[in-house]
Design an enzyme around this catalytic site. Structure first.
Site, PDB file in Angstrom:
ATOM      1  N   HIS A 156       0.792  -1.279  -0.092  1.00 47.78           N
ATOM      2  CA  HIS A 156      -0.039   0.188   0.011  1.00 47.78           C
ATOM      3  C   HIS A 156       0.815   1.265   0.149  1.00 47.78           C
ATOM      4  CE1 HIS A 156      -3.395  -2.642   1.093  1.00 47.78           C
ATOM      5  NE2 HIS A 156      -2.296  -3.280   1.983  1.00 47.78           N
ATOM      6  N   SER A 277      15.183  21.301 -16.748  1.00 44.83           N
ATOM      7  CA  SER A 277      14.047  22.077 -16.902  1.00 44.83           C
ATOM      8  C   SER A 277      14.354  23.345 -17.869  1.00 44.83           C
ATOM      9  CB  SER A 277      13.334  22.131 -15.456  1.00 44.83           C
ATOM     10  OG  SER A 277      12.461  23.302 -15.813  1.00 44.83           O
ATOM     11  N   LYS A 283      16.571  21.555 -11.683  1.00 45.39           N
ATOM     12  CA  LYS A 283      15.875  20.205 -11.840  1.00 45.39           C
ATOM     13  C   LYS A 283      16.853  19.414 -12.340  1.00 45.39           C
ATOM     14  CE  LYS A 283      11.963  19.348 -11.597  1.00 45.39           C
ATOM     15  NZ  LYS A 283      10.513  19.719 -11.614  1.00 45.39           N
ATOM     16  N   GLU A 290       9.983   8.138 -16.981  1.00 40.63           N
ATOM     17  CA  GLU A 290       8.677   8.621 -17.265  1.00 40.63           C
ATOM     18  C   GLU A 290       8.087   8.298 -18.596  1.00 40.63           C
ATOM     19  OE1 GLU A 290       8.028  13.097 -15.290  1.00 40.63           O
ATOM     20  OE2 GLU A 290      10.065  12.643 -15.753  1.00 40.63           O
TER      21      GLU A 290
END
Ligand code: ARG
Length: 462
Positions: A156, A277, A283, A290
C-alpha cells in the site's frame, strides 16, 4: 501500369483508392521475410517440378538481389503496387520476365502475408528475449554490491518490512523470466507454417507444404487452410506478451521515479539519463523513466486494438487484416526502445545509502519480526499481533522506536519477552531474522543471486 490482378478490370483504380488501400508505407519492413518466404516457395516449386530447378535458382538469386536493393533503399516504392509483396514480385518479373511470373504458383498473398508475419514475429520474439536477458543481467550484475544495503519493503506504499536491496532487483528478474517463458510459449504457436494455404482453400497443384515449412524453420505446416489464412491469434498473443513486459517496465519505472524524489531520496540517476528543466535551474528530471512508464500505454493498447480488428470477421482473409501490422510494429518498436535503454539505467541508478539509512528505523519495519518472536515463544499469532500493535501505539505516543523500549516496558506488554528480544529489534536485526525460502533476508537473497548468476552465466566476481 497494369495491376497483377488487373485481368478482369476495365477501369483504372481511382488514385484515392490506391492511396487508401496501400500498405507499402508500413509493410516495407517485411521485405526481408517476404524474400525468405518467396525463396522457400520457389525452391519447393522447383523440387516438385512445377518449375525447373534452374528457374528456381534464378528466382532465388533475383530475390536475393531485390532484397538487398530494398535494404539499401534503392527500390522505389509506388502506391499503385499496394504492398511489399507486389513490389517484390513486380521487381522479379521486371528482371526475369516469364520466370518471375511463375513464382506466385500455388500461393496467394493471403498465405504469403501470414507467413511473412509469422517469420517477422518469430524474429521479434527472439530479439525481445535477448533484450530481456540483458535487463536481467543488469539487475544481477549490480546485486552483489547491493547485498549490504537494506531497503524498506512496502505494501500500500506504506513501510512494511525491510529487505536486502538486491531482493528488489531479483524480483524484477523473476518478472522478466515469466515474460520470457510467455514469449517462448507464444513462439510455439507462431512457428507453424501458413505457406501453401493459398487464398483460403489450398490448391489443386502438387505443392509440398512440409518442405516449405521445414525450409523456413517452421515446426510443421498448419493443418487447415481456412484457419491459418485468417489466423491472427499469434499477433494478439505476442502483443499480450509485450503488454505484460510493459506492465513490468512501468512498475519499475514508477518505483524508481518515486525513489528519485526528494521525499524518498533513495536513488540518484546519472546525468546521462536525466534531463533538465527549461525554467527551473535546479531540476534533474527522470524523463527516461517517465517515458518508459508513458510508452507502456502504447504497448498495452496493441492487443485490444487487434482484438477489435478481428472481432466478428468471417473466415477467411479480409482486408481489415492489413491494419494488423500497425499495432504490432508500434508495440514491438516501443518495447525494443525501452528495453535497449534499460540496462544502462538499471546499472547507473545509485542507491543513496546514507539517506536511506538515516530514515530506515522509521516506520516500524521490525514490528512483524517482533510479533514472530512472540509466536516462537508460544504466543498465539493474533495475540502477538495485538500486543505488538499496542507497543507500536505506545512508541508513537512517546516518539520512539520499538528497540528503544526498555525490557520492563516490553515485558509489561507480554511476559514471554526476554532479554534476547533486542536481537530481533531494529531494522538490521529484522532483516537478518528473515529466513524462509524466497524471503528478503540475506541468506535467501544470496541463494537467489547465485541461482541467477548460474542461469545467466555470470561469475560472482564480475
Ligand atoms: N497487404 C495485404 C495485407 O497486408 C496483403 C494481402 C492482400 N490480400 C488480398 N487478397 N488483397 O493484408
Amino acid at each position: 501500369m497494369s495491376k497483377a490482378w488487373g485481368g478482369r478490370f476495365e477501369q483504372a483504380t481511382d488514385p484515392r483508392v490506391e492511396q487508401f488501400t496501400e500498405s507499402i508505407s508500413f509493410d516495407a519492413r517485411l521485405a526481408e521475410v517476404d524474400v525468405r518466404g518467396s525463396q522457400a516457395h520457389a525452391r519447393m516449386l522447383g523440387r516438385v517440378g512445377l518449375i525447373t530447378s534452374a528457374e528456381a535458382e534464378q528466382l532465388c538469386a533475383a530475390l536475393d538481389a531485390i532484397g538487398q536493393e530494398i535494404a539499401r533503399g534503392e527500390l522505389p516504392f509506388q502506391t499503385s503496387l499496394e504492398d511489399i509483396h507486389m513490389h517484390v514480385e513486380t521487381a522479379l518479373i521486371q528482371r526475369l520476365g516469364d520466370v518471375g511470373r511463375r513464382l506466385h504458383t500455388g500461393r496467394s498473398r493471403n498465405d504469403q502475408v501470414a507467413t511473412d508475419l509469422k517469420l517477422y514475429v518469430r524474429d521479434a520474439i527472439d530479439q525481445v528475449d535477448r533484450l530481456l536477458i540483458d535487463v536481467q543481467r543488469a539487475f544481477v550484475e549490480r546485486s552483489p554490491a547491493d547485498l549490504e544495503v537494506i531497503l524498506p519493503g512496502y505494501t500500500h506504499l506504506q513501510r512494511a518490512q525491510p529487505v536486502v536491496a538486491a531482493h528488489y532487483w531479483l524480483a524484477y528478474c523473476e518478472k522478466f523470466e515469466r515474460d520470457r517463458q510467455r514469449l517462448a510459449d507464444c513462439r510455439k504457436r507462431v512457428n507453424i507454417s501458413p505457406l501453401g494455404a493459398a487464398a483460403l482453400a489450398g490448391t489443386s497443384l502438387p505443392i509440398d507444404r512440409h518442405l516449405t515449412a521445414s525450409l523456413l524453420g517452421f515446426a510443421e505446416p498448419a493443418a487447415n487452410s481456412l484457419d491459418v489464412s485468417s489466423d491472427r491469434d499469434f499477433l494478439i498473443e505476442y502483443c499480450q506478451c509485450l503488454a505484460l513486459i510493459a506492465a513490468h517496465l512501468s512498475t519499475w519505472a514508477e518505483e524508481w521515479i518515486l525513489w528519485c524524489t526528494t521525499e524518498f531520496g533513495f536513488l540518484k540517476l546519472p546525468d546521462a539519463y536525466t534531463t533538465g528543466s527549461s525554467i527551473m535551474p535546479q531540476k534533474r528530471n527522470p524523463d527516461v523513466l517517465e517515458l518508459v512508464r508513458g510508452k507502456s500505454g502504447r504497448v498495452m493498447s496493441a492487443a485490444p486494438r487487434l482484438l477489435t480488428l478481428v472481432k466478428g470477421l468471417p473466415l477467411a482473409y479480409n482486408r481489415d487484416l492489413q491494419e494488423d501490422k500497425l499495432a504490432v510494429f508500434d508495440a514491438h518498436d516501443t518495447i525494443v526502445a525501452c528495453l535497449e535503454l534499460m540496462p544502462a539505467v538499471v546499472l547507473g541508478g545509485g542507491l543513496q545509502v546514507e539517506r536511506i539509512n538515516a530514515r530506515l528505523e522509521e516506520g516500524f519495519l521490525d514490528a512483524t519480526t517482533l510479533m514472530e518472536y512472540l509466536i516462537k515463544r508460544g504466543v498465539p499469532m493474533r495475540t502477538g499481533h495485538e500486543t505488538v500493535g499496542k507497543l507500536v501505539r505506545d512508541c508513537e505516543r512517546r516518539g520512539c522506536r520499538l528497540a528503544e523500549l526498555s525490557l520492563a516496558d516490553l515485558q509489561g506488554a507480554c511476559p514471554q519477552i526476554e532479554e534476547g528480544v533486542f536481537g530481533v529489534l531494529g531494522v538490521a536485526n529484522a532483516v537478518r531474522a528473515l529466513v524462509s525460502y524466497g524471503s528478503g533476508g540475506r541468506a535467501s537473497v544470496e541463494q537467489q543471486l547465485s541461482r541467477w548468476q548460474q542461469r545467466l552465466g555470470i561469475t560472482s566476481a564480475g
